[in-house]
Design a protein around this motif. Sequence first.
Motif, PDB file in Angstrom:
ATOM      1  N   MET A  70     -46.104  12.504 -43.512  1.00  0.00           N
ATOM      2  CA  MET A  70     -46.485  13.433 -42.487  1.00  0.00           C
ATOM      3  C   MET A  70     -47.434  13.733 -41.993  1.00  0.00           C
ATOM      4  SD  MET A  70     -43.990  16.470 -44.996  1.00  0.00           S
ATOM      5  CE  MET A  70     -43.576  17.301 -44.400  1.00  0.00           C
ATOM      6  N   ALA A 159     -38.674  12.698 -42.496  1.00  0.00           N
ATOM      7  CA  ALA A 159     -39.558  12.923 -42.102  1.00  0.00           C
ATOM      8  C   ALA A 159     -40.084  13.190 -40.986  1.00  0.00           C
ATOM      9  CB  ALA A 159     -40.793  12.107 -42.845  1.00  0.00           C
ATOM     10  N   MET A 160     -39.762  12.080 -39.593  1.00  0.00           N
ATOM     11  CA  MET A 160     -39.828  11.802 -38.369  1.00  0.00           C
ATOM     12  C   MET A 160     -38.312  11.595 -37.741  1.00  0.00           C
ATOM     13  SD  MET A 160     -42.055   8.480 -38.276  1.00  0.00           S
ATOM     14  CE  MET A 160     -43.595   9.341 -39.712  1.00  0.00           C
TER      15      MET A 160
END
Length: 217
Positions: A70, A159-160
């Motif tokens: 993150m 997370a992404m």
Amino acid sequence: MAELFTWVNMRFLLQGLGMTLFISAIAILCSIVLGTIISIMRTSNSRVLSAIATVYIEIFKNTPLLLWIMFTFFVAQLPPMGAAVLAFTLFTSASVAEIVRGGLASVPFGQYEAAKSQGFSLVQTYVLIILPQALRNMIPALLSQFVTTIKDTSFLWGAMALQELMGRGMILMNSYNSTEQIFMIFGIMAVLYFIVCFTLSQIVRAYQRKLKKGRES
């Protein structure tokens, strides 16, 4: 179930697996380079270098991987692929540094003295003499770390939203409404992860048996 096992779906998941393996391979290679440097710093006679390496290792060994994923993505604002590789490299290199330190400790001290007596520089000593000998003992642990990295890439989707294997599996689930189909997709992902990780684990065991036979002979 026939509509689930189509070439389009299988290719979609296999492309995700390819992304998982690519990220893991690049991260582990970068981690080996960085981890080796950190390990040499930690075992050096310089208190400053040793302290820096120790602090680095302790920071990344005692913080979660997801935090660094993150950080590289949201704080450093790197593109997803770059953020993923950097986060895994920073995090994994701390573990690799400990692996390398154990490998270096397995090389007799006389090898260092012999290199010094022949006029080798510090870099030449490590690159040409010490590291090649230490690598034999490090390979099983490095492969095990590779397995861990492959499994940890499953964090990247949450997370992404990077479309590795887990991410592509989650995307595929959105196309189906049946609970049975969703469980089947989970099963396919589990099988793919298992095949890759089990294969690498068997390679580790085979190499360890080879090392053991070499020591006994």
